[in-house]
Design a protein around this motif. Structure first.
Motif, PDB file in Angstrom:
ATOM      1  N   LEU A  77      50.255  92.498  15.231  1.00  0.00           N
ATOM      2  CA  LEU A  77      49.522  92.062  14.046  1.00  0.00           C
ATOM      3  C   LEU A  77      49.032  90.641  14.267  1.00  0.00           C
ATOM      4  O   LEU A  77      49.820  89.736  14.551  1.00  0.00           O
ATOM      5  CB  LEU A  77      50.422  92.111  12.812  1.00  0.00           C
ATOM      6  CG  LEU A  77      49.788  91.649  11.496  1.00  0.00           C
ATOM      7  CD1 LEU A  77      48.718  92.643  11.043  1.00  0.00           C
ATOM      8  CD2 LEU A  77      50.857  91.486  10.415  1.00  0.00           C
ATOM      9  N   VAL A  78      47.721  90.449  14.135  1.00  0.00           N
ATOM     10  CA  VAL A  78      47.119  89.119  14.187  1.00  0.00           C
ATOM     11  C   VAL A  78      46.700  88.760  12.766  1.00  0.00           C
ATOM     12  O   VAL A  78      45.899  89.464  12.157  1.00  0.00           O
ATOM     13  CB  VAL A  78      45.895  89.079  15.119  1.00  0.00           C
ATOM     14  CG1 VAL A  78      45.298  87.678  15.154  1.00  0.00           C
ATOM     15  CG2 VAL A  78      46.262  89.539  16.521  1.00  0.00           C
ATOM     16  N   SER A  79      47.252  87.672  12.223  1.00  0.00           N
ATOM     17  CA  SER A  79      46.925  87.233  10.865  1.00  0.00           C
ATOM     18  C   SER A  79      46.195  85.903  10.929  1.00  0.00           C
ATOM     19  O   SER A  79      46.473  85.080  11.807  1.00  0.00           O
ATOM     20  CB  SER A  79      48.196  87.077  10.023  1.00  0.00           C
ATOM     21  OG  SER A  79      48.907  88.297   9.934  1.00  0.00           O
ATOM     22  N   ALA A  80      45.282  85.689   9.974  1.00  0.00           N
ATOM     23  CA  ALA A  80      44.509  84.445   9.978  1.00  0.00           C
ATOM     24  C   ALA A  80      44.121  84.059   8.565  1.00  0.00           C
ATOM     25  O   ALA A  80      43.894  84.925   7.700  1.00  0.00           O
ATOM     26  CB  ALA A  80      43.260  84.591  10.839  1.00  0.00           C
ATOM     27  N   VAL A  81      44.042  82.750   8.323  1.00  0.00           N
ATOM     28  CA  VAL A  81      43.484  82.209   7.083  1.00  0.00           C
ATOM     29  C   VAL A  81      42.386  81.228   7.466  1.00  0.00           C
ATOM     30  O   VAL A  81      42.431  80.599   8.526  1.00  0.00           O
ATOM     31  CB  VAL A  81      44.554  81.511   6.221  1.00  0.00           C
ATOM     32  CG1 VAL A  81      45.559  82.513   5.697  1.00  0.00           C
ATOM     33  CG2 VAL A  81      45.262  80.417   7.007  1.00  0.00           C
ATOM     34  N   ALA A  82      41.388  81.107   6.587  1.00  0.00           N
ATOM     35  CA  ALA A  82      40.239  80.264   6.908  1.00  0.00           C
ATOM     36  C   ALA A  82      39.562  79.834   5.619  1.00  0.00           C
ATOM     37  O   ALA A  82      39.764  80.437   4.562  1.00  0.00           O
ATOM     38  CB  ALA A  82      39.257  81.026   7.804  1.00  0.00           C
ATOM     39  N   PRO A  83      38.713  78.816   5.684  1.00  0.00           N
ATOM     40  CA  PRO A  83      38.016  78.363   4.476  1.00  0.00           C
ATOM     41  C   PRO A  83      36.914  79.313   4.014  1.00  0.00           C
ATOM     42  O   PRO A  83      36.531  79.277   2.843  1.00  0.00           O
ATOM     43  CB  PRO A  83      37.432  77.007   4.890  1.00  0.00           C
ATOM     44  CG  PRO A  83      37.349  77.064   6.383  1.00  0.00           C
ATOM     45  CD  PRO A  83      38.504  77.897   6.819  1.00  0.00           C
ATOM     46  N   ASP A  84      36.394  80.153   4.916  1.00  0.00           N
ATOM     47  CA  ASP A  84      35.312  81.053   4.533  1.00  0.00           C
ATOM     48  C   ASP A  84      35.308  82.281   5.440  1.00  0.00           C
ATOM     49  O   ASP A  84      36.039  82.359   6.423  1.00  0.00           O
ATOM     50  CB  ASP A  84      33.956  80.350   4.592  1.00  0.00           C
ATOM     51  CG  ASP A  84      33.683  79.690   5.940  1.00  0.00           C
ATOM     52  OD1 ASP A  84      33.852  80.372   6.975  1.00  0.00           O
ATOM     53  OD2 ASP A  84      33.307  78.503   5.963  1.00  0.00           O
ATOM     54  N   ALA A  85      34.455  83.249   5.095  1.00  0.00           N
ATOM     55  CA  ALA A  85      34.414  84.522   5.808  1.00  0.00           C
ATOM     56  C   ALA A  85      33.961  84.365   7.252  1.00  0.00           C
ATOM     57  O   ALA A  85      34.452  85.060   8.144  1.00  0.00           O
ATOM     58  CB  ALA A  85      33.500  85.498   5.075  1.00  0.00           C
ATOM     59  N   LEU A  86      32.997  83.469   7.493  1.00  0.00           N
ATOM     60  CA  LEU A  86      32.483  83.292   8.854  1.00  0.00           C
ATOM     61  C   LEU A  86      33.574  82.769   9.781  1.00  0.00           C
ATOM     62  O   LEU A  86      33.759  83.279  10.892  1.00  0.00           O
ATOM     63  CB  LEU A  86      31.289  82.331   8.838  1.00  0.00           C
ATOM     64  CG  LEU A  86      30.655  82.030  10.200  1.00  0.00           C
ATOM     65  CD1 LEU A  86      30.148  83.303  10.858  1.00  0.00           C
ATOM     66  CD2 LEU A  86      29.519  81.018  10.039  1.00  0.00           C
ATOM     67  N   ARG A  87      34.298  81.778   9.333  1.00  0.00           N
ATOM     68  CA  ARG A  87      35.379  81.222  10.147  1.00  0.00           C
ATOM     69  C   ARG A  87      36.485  82.252  10.348  1.00  0.00           C
ATOM     70  O   ARG A  87      37.057  82.363  11.442  1.00  0.00           O
ATOM     71  CB  ARG A  87      35.928  79.965   9.476  1.00  0.00           C
ATOM     72  CG  ARG A  87      37.153  79.359  10.151  1.00  0.00           C
ATOM     73  CD  ARG A  87      36.853  78.908  11.573  1.00  0.00           C
ATOM     74  NE  ARG A  87      38.016  78.292  12.184  1.00  0.00           N
ATOM     75  CZ  ARG A  87      38.143  78.055  13.485  1.00  0.00           C
ATOM     76  NH1 ARG A  87      37.147  78.382  14.307  1.00  0.00           N
ATOM     77  NH2 ARG A  87      39.213  77.488  13.954  1.00  0.00           N
ATOM     78  N   LEU A  88      36.772  83.035   9.321  1.00  0.00           N
ATOM     79  CA  LEU A  88      37.803  84.062   9.447  1.00  0.00           C
ATOM     80  C   LEU A  88      37.435  85.078  10.521  1.00  0.00           C
ATOM     81  O   LEU A  88      38.263  85.430  11.369  1.00  0.00           O
ATOM     82  CB  LEU A  88      37.996  84.770   8.105  1.00  0.00           C
ATOM     83  CG  LEU A  88      39.014  85.911   8.092  1.00  0.00           C
ATOM     84  CD1 LEU A  88      40.420  85.401   8.371  1.00  0.00           C
ATOM     85  CD2 LEU A  88      38.966  86.651   6.756  1.00  0.00           C
ATOM     86  N   ARG A  89      36.191  85.554  10.518  1.00  0.00           N
ATOM     87  CA  ARG A  89      35.758  86.525  11.519  1.00  0.00           C
ATOM     88  C   ARG A  89      35.877  85.934  12.923  1.00  0.00           C
ATOM     89  O   ARG A  89      36.294  86.620  13.864  1.00  0.00           O
ATOM     90  CB  ARG A  89      34.325  86.971  11.241  1.00  0.00           C
ATOM     91  CG  ARG A  89      33.723  87.922  12.264  1.00  0.00           C
ATOM     92  CD  ARG A  89      34.413  89.289  12.291  1.00  0.00           C
ATOM     93  NE  ARG A  89      34.287  89.983  11.048  1.00  0.00           N
ATOM     94  CZ  ARG A  89      33.263  90.782  10.710  1.00  0.00           C
ATOM     95  NH1 ARG A  89      32.269  90.967  11.563  1.00  0.00           N
ATOM     96  NH2 ARG A  89      33.261  91.407   9.539  1.00  0.00           N
TER      97      ARG A  89
END
Length: 264
Positions: free
Chosen positions: A232-244
């Motif tokens: 499982l790779v989990s991620a948080v980001a300020p916006d959708a582009l950075r998350l992708r």
């Protein structure tokens, strides 16, 4: 959370993928009911590619959308959506639901790669994803959740992902965020003030011989090996582009956009 509005729209999609006996994948079942339609698209290699196309925005409050995907032995299916999903408040209020049910047989392979789900102010959406894999099945599953449009507060969003391999639970986790969610969802232990959160789940028999090490390969990203074998790779980001970008930067062996070689 608000109750389900029985006046909402019901939509159901069923996709069955089967090996065609010639090294390719057939789709003997490709059907829908309601304003959500599966369309087969051109793809490379032996896999079948299907996009879900909505004839309306939503889900709105009171709507209930269901997607069922079943992949047989030796079949390969890439299933995605044509555009991002907007969870919207309904005319009469109420909670919307989206259920995804995935089954993959031994030797089958499914890539479930929808576009982001955006929780709009005033909406209430519960997403339930249930995955049942046989031993020897392969899965790449991506989930991307965005809390509100630009400059907007989010609605209430609850997402639960349950994965079983050979009948045994491998992952069962839930994220509940937005107005009315238990306290702490936006704190440092969960989202840390970010407005986009996602995960990439990969199940592959090859991880038994080449285990994936736990780690934090980048800012806002964590890699967690699971039994099964899976990761499982989990991620948080300020916006959708950075998350992708964070999810796409996962190791090459997790690459979500290509099927494993037929000899794998």
């Amino acid at each position: 959370m608000g109750g389900v509005n029985t006046a909402g729209v019901r939509a159901e999609v069923r996709v069955h993928a089967r090996a065609d006996g010639r090294g390719g994948t057939a789709l003997p079942v490709l059907e829908s009911r309601g304003p959500l339609t599966p369309r087969r698209t051109r793809g490379n290699g032996a896999g079948a590619h299907v996009l879900l196309v909505g004839a309306m925005s939503g889900p709105h409050g009171g709507d209930h959308f269901t997607v069922r995907a079943d992949v047989g032995p030796g079949a390969r299916l890439r299933l995605g959506s044509a555009a991002a999903t907007l969870a919207l408040p309904g005319q009469h209020g109420g909670q919307a639901r989206q259920d995804v049910r995935i089954t993959v047989a031994e030797g089958g392979e499914l890539h479930w790669l929808p576009e982001p789900l955006i929780s709009v102010t005033g909406s209430e959406l519960t997403v339930r994803t249930h995955v049942d894999l046989a031993l020897g099945a392969r899965l790449v599953l991506r989930e991307e959740l965005v809390l509100g449009r630009a400059g907007e507060k989010p609605g209430r969003l609850t997402s639960r992902l349950t994965v079983r391999i050979d009948g045994r639970p491998v992952l069962d986790q839930e994220l509940d965020c937005g107005p009315g969610a238990p306290g702490g969802w936006d704190g440092p232990a969960v989202l840390g003030g970010h407005r986009a959160v996602g995960q990439l789940l990969v199940a592959d028999p090859g991880f038994s011989e080449k285990p994936v090490a736990a780690g934090a390969p980048g800012d806002g990203t964590a890699v967690l090996p699971l039994a099964g074998p899976a990761v499982l790779v989990s991620a948080v980001a300020p916006d959708a582009l950075r998350l992708r970008r964070l999810l796409d930067a996962a190791p090459d062996s997790f690459a979500p956009d290509s099927f494993a070689p037929a000899s794998a």
